[in-house]
Design a protein around this motif. Structure first.
Motif, mmCIF file in Angstrom:
data_model
loop_
_atom_site.group_PDB
_atom_site.id
_atom_site.type_symbol
_atom_site.label_atom_id
_atom_site.label_comp_id
_atom_site.label_asym_id
_atom_site.label_seq_id
_atom_site.Cartn_x
_atom_site.Cartn_y
_atom_site.Cartn_z
ATOM 1 N N GLY A 1 4.316 0.881 -21.636
ATOM 2 C CA GLY A 1 3.666 -0.154 -20.585
ATOM 3 C C GLY A 1 4.201 -1.474 -20.558
ATOM 4 N N THR A 2 3.859 -2.366 -19.615
ATOM 5 C CA THR A 2 4.324 -3.602 -19.438
ATOM 6 C C THR A 2 3.293 -4.258 -18.508
ATOM 7 O OG1 THR A 2 6.051 -5.185 -18.629
ATOM 8 C CG2 THR A 2 5.742 -2.824 -17.624
ATOM 9 N N GLY A 3 2.950 -5.434 -18.909
ATOM 10 C CA GLY A 3 2.107 -6.253 -18.095
ATOM 11 C C GLY A 3 2.764 -7.167 -16.836
ATOM 12 N N HIS A 4 4.011 -6.755 -16.679
ATOM 13 C CA HIS A 4 4.498 -7.505 -15.611
ATOM 14 C C HIS A 4 4.912 -6.472 -14.514
ATOM 15 C CE1 HIS A 4 5.970 -10.732 -18.187
ATOM 16 N NE2 HIS A 4 6.099 -9.850 -19.294
ATOM 17 N N TYR A 5 3.602 -6.312 -13.880
ATOM 18 C CA TYR A 5 3.566 -5.745 -12.736
ATOM 19 C C TYR A 5 2.180 -6.077 -11.898
ATOM 20 C CZ TYR A 5 -0.160 -2.590 -14.460
ATOM 21 O OH TYR A 5 -1.254 -1.839 -15.010
ATOM 22 N N SER A 6 2.166 -5.594 -10.743
ATOM 23 C CA SER A 6 1.062 -5.987 -9.951
ATOM 24 C C SER A 6 0.438 -4.995 -9.300
ATOM 25 C CB SER A 6 1.363 -7.244 -9.154
ATOM 26 O OG SER A 6 0.242 -7.563 -8.219
ATOM 27 N N ILE A 7 -1.074 -4.659 -9.274
ATOM 28 C CA ILE A 7 -1.718 -3.867 -8.432
ATOM 29 C C ILE A 7 -2.637 -4.554 -7.396
ATOM 30 C CG2 ILE A 7 -1.622 -2.015 -9.966
ATOM 31 C CD1 ILE A 7 -4.684 -2.725 -10.605
ATOM 32 N N ARG A 8 -3.022 -4.049 -6.273
ATOM 33 C CA ARG A 8 -3.937 -4.714 -5.419
ATOM 34 C C ARG A 8 -4.232 -3.592 -4.486
ATOM 35 N NH1 ARG A 8 -2.150 -9.679 -1.532
ATOM 36 N NH2 ARG A 8 -2.057 -10.676 -3.774
ATOM 37 N N ALA A 9 -5.577 -3.777 -4.174
ATOM 38 C CA ALA A 9 -6.452 -2.753 -3.134
ATOM 39 C C ALA A 9 -5.908 -3.002 -1.713
ATOM 40 C CB ALA A 9 -8.018 -2.877 -3.461
ATOM 41 N N VAL A 10 -5.725 -1.880 -1.022
ATOM 42 C CA VAL A 10 -4.976 -2.540 0.100
ATOM 43 C C VAL A 10 -5.653 -1.195 1.112
ATOM 44 C CG1 VAL A 10 -2.950 -3.470 -0.558
ATOM 45 C CG2 VAL A 10 -2.705 -0.995 -0.071
ATOM 46 N N SER A 11 -5.589 -1.190 2.359
ATOM 47 C CA SER A 11 -5.789 -0.158 3.316
ATOM 48 C C SER A 11 -4.925 1.096 3.151
ATOM 49 C CB SER A 11 -5.491 -0.754 4.539
ATOM 50 O OG SER A 11 -5.235 0.498 5.528
ATOM 51 N N GLY A 12 -5.423 2.163 3.016
ATOM 52 C CA GLY A 12 -4.968 3.415 2.903
ATOM 53 C C GLY A 12 -3.806 3.496 3.976
ATOM 54 N N GLY A 13 -4.190 3.178 5.140
ATOM 55 C CA GLY A 13 -3.101 3.379 6.225
ATOM 56 C C GLY A 13 -1.984 2.590 6.077
ATOM 57 N N HIS A 14 -2.102 1.325 5.491
ATOM 58 C CA HIS A 14 -0.988 0.270 5.316
ATOM 59 C C HIS A 14 -0.177 0.920 4.351
ATOM 60 C CE1 HIS A 14 -2.150 -3.488 7.572
ATOM 61 N NE2 HIS A 14 -2.807 -2.540 8.052
ATOM 62 N N ASN A 15 -0.789 1.564 3.182
ATOM 63 C CA ASN A 15 -0.216 1.751 2.106
ATOM 64 C C ASN A 15 0.649 3.286 2.283
ATOM 65 O OD1 ASN A 15 0.538 1.561 -0.607
ATOM 66 N ND2 ASN A 15 -1.124 3.220 -1.302
ATOM 67 N N ASP A 16 0.139 4.125 3.253
ATOM 68 C CA ASP A 16 0.797 5.084 3.745
ATOM 69 C C ASP A 16 1.987 4.794 4.817
ATOM 70 O OD1 ASP A 16 1.110 8.001 4.488
ATOM 71 O OD2 ASP A 16 0.003 7.586 6.230
ATOM 72 N N MET A 17 1.793 3.976 5.591
ATOM 73 C CA MET A 17 2.913 3.746 6.442
ATOM 74 C C MET A 17 4.097 2.920 5.594
ATOM 75 S SD MET A 17 4.405 3.675 9.196
ATOM 76 C CE MET A 17 2.986 4.334 10.256
ATOM 77 N N HIS A 18 3.571 2.122 4.377
ATOM 78 C CA HIS A 18 4.674 1.495 3.716
ATOM 79 C C HIS A 18 5.616 2.591 2.819
ATOM 80 C CE1 HIS A 18 6.514 -0.910 0.342
ATOM 81 N NE2 HIS A 18 6.826 -1.837 1.346
ATOM 82 N N GLY A 19 4.820 3.251 2.277
ATOM 83 C CA GLY A 19 5.365 4.310 1.865
ATOM 84 C C GLY A 19 6.334 5.470 2.422
ATOM 85 N N ARG A 20 5.988 5.521 3.711
ATOM 86 C CA ARG A 20 6.834 6.347 4.564
ATOM 87 C C ARG A 20 8.219 5.476 4.880
ATOM 88 N NH1 ARG A 20 4.276 10.609 7.741
ATOM 89 N NH2 ARG A 20 1.971 10.540 7.199
#
Length: 275
Positions: free
Chosen positions: A233-252
């Protein structure tokens, strides 16, 4: 590159190693097969290509110029279909503000125990994060791609786990391990609906993915620099709640980048957020 000659397997280097001058300066790369250093580097120097047979998304095998940097570019305004993810990555990469990202980085926290997330209550001890992969900063090291199908190694440090929240306070909570349990539901509770399960964990939403809230992470879970770090584990990362549609498109789009530029296991790349 591994090849086959009359059913005999052998290594076939496409190019030899670098030619380095007496002063240690890189002069070029000679074509494989020369029995002496080339006398005219201006005509014989060649790019260095690396080839493999690894499957990346839809293609198996390929050659890439190992001297060329691969950069995944996102536009803050030109890609509205995943703007929420772009804004998250932009914040994560900015050391002047990324101490405000979640989970907060504080001295003394044991990141090898992700079932105990650091409190979301601000206490003034939050520290800036060192998050890699920023093409726009010359000193920023690259990201390195993990093998296909191993993203859960990183995601399991902030999702699909038991969560013991606000331990030692007047209102501790425990969320059972499940595929829907994640840090975003704790740090970004207001982004979710009012419906909760019997443990007080909010639901992500109903209906199509575009109607749901998802937990985005940077560095990408598909890289060795993700939340798991080297495995503790490392604390040097970030998470954020985002729209599922935006997350899906970015992943593609990210997968298309891996595919087009043959970003295979251990290959380096950067990200760039432009206006």
């Amino acid at each position: 590159m591994l090849t086959r000659f009359h059913n005999n397997r052998a290594d076939l280097p496409l190019w030899s190693y670098e030619i380095v001058g007496a002063e240690g300066k890189r002069l070029g790369v000679a074509r494989h097969g020369y029995d002496r250093l080339p006398g005219n580097l201006g005509t014989l120097a060649a790019p260095y290509y690396r080839c493999d047979r690894e499957k990346v998304i839809n293609h198996t095998g390929g050659c890439v110029n190992d001297r060329a940097h691969r950069v995944f570019e996102m536009s803050d305004s030109g890609n509205p279909e995943f703007a929420e993810v772009t804004r998250h990555i932009k914040s994560a990469l900015d050391p002047s503000i990324n101490k405000y990202t979640s989970p907060p980085l504080r001295p003394g926290h044991d990141w090898s125990k992700p079932e105990y997330p650091p409190s979301k209550i601000w206490d003034g001890r939050e520290q800036p994060k060192t998050i890699p992969g920023n093409w726009n900063v010359a000193s920023s090291p690259p990201l390195h791609k993990r093998p296909e199908g191993t993203s859960s190694f990183n995601r399991n440090f902030f999702s699909n786990l038991e969560m013991n929240i606000d331990v030692g306070t007047a209102n501790p909570m425990r969320w059972s391990k499940s595929p829907s349990t994640n840090y975003c539901k704790y740090y970004f509770r207001d982004q979710y609906g009012k419906d909760e399960n019997n443990e007080g964990m909010p639901w992500a939403g109903r209906g199509p993915r575009s109607n749901k809230v998802e937990c985005d992470e940077y560095p990408f879970a598909s890289t060795y620099q993700g939340a798991a770090g080297s495995g503790r584990g490392t604390g040097h990362y970030s998470i954020r709640a985002v729209s599922g549609g935006h997350n899906d498109m970015h992943g593609r789009v990210l997968k298309a980048f891996y595919d087009k530029y043959h970003v295979a296991t251990h290959h380096a790349f950067w990200v760039s957020v432009v206006p």
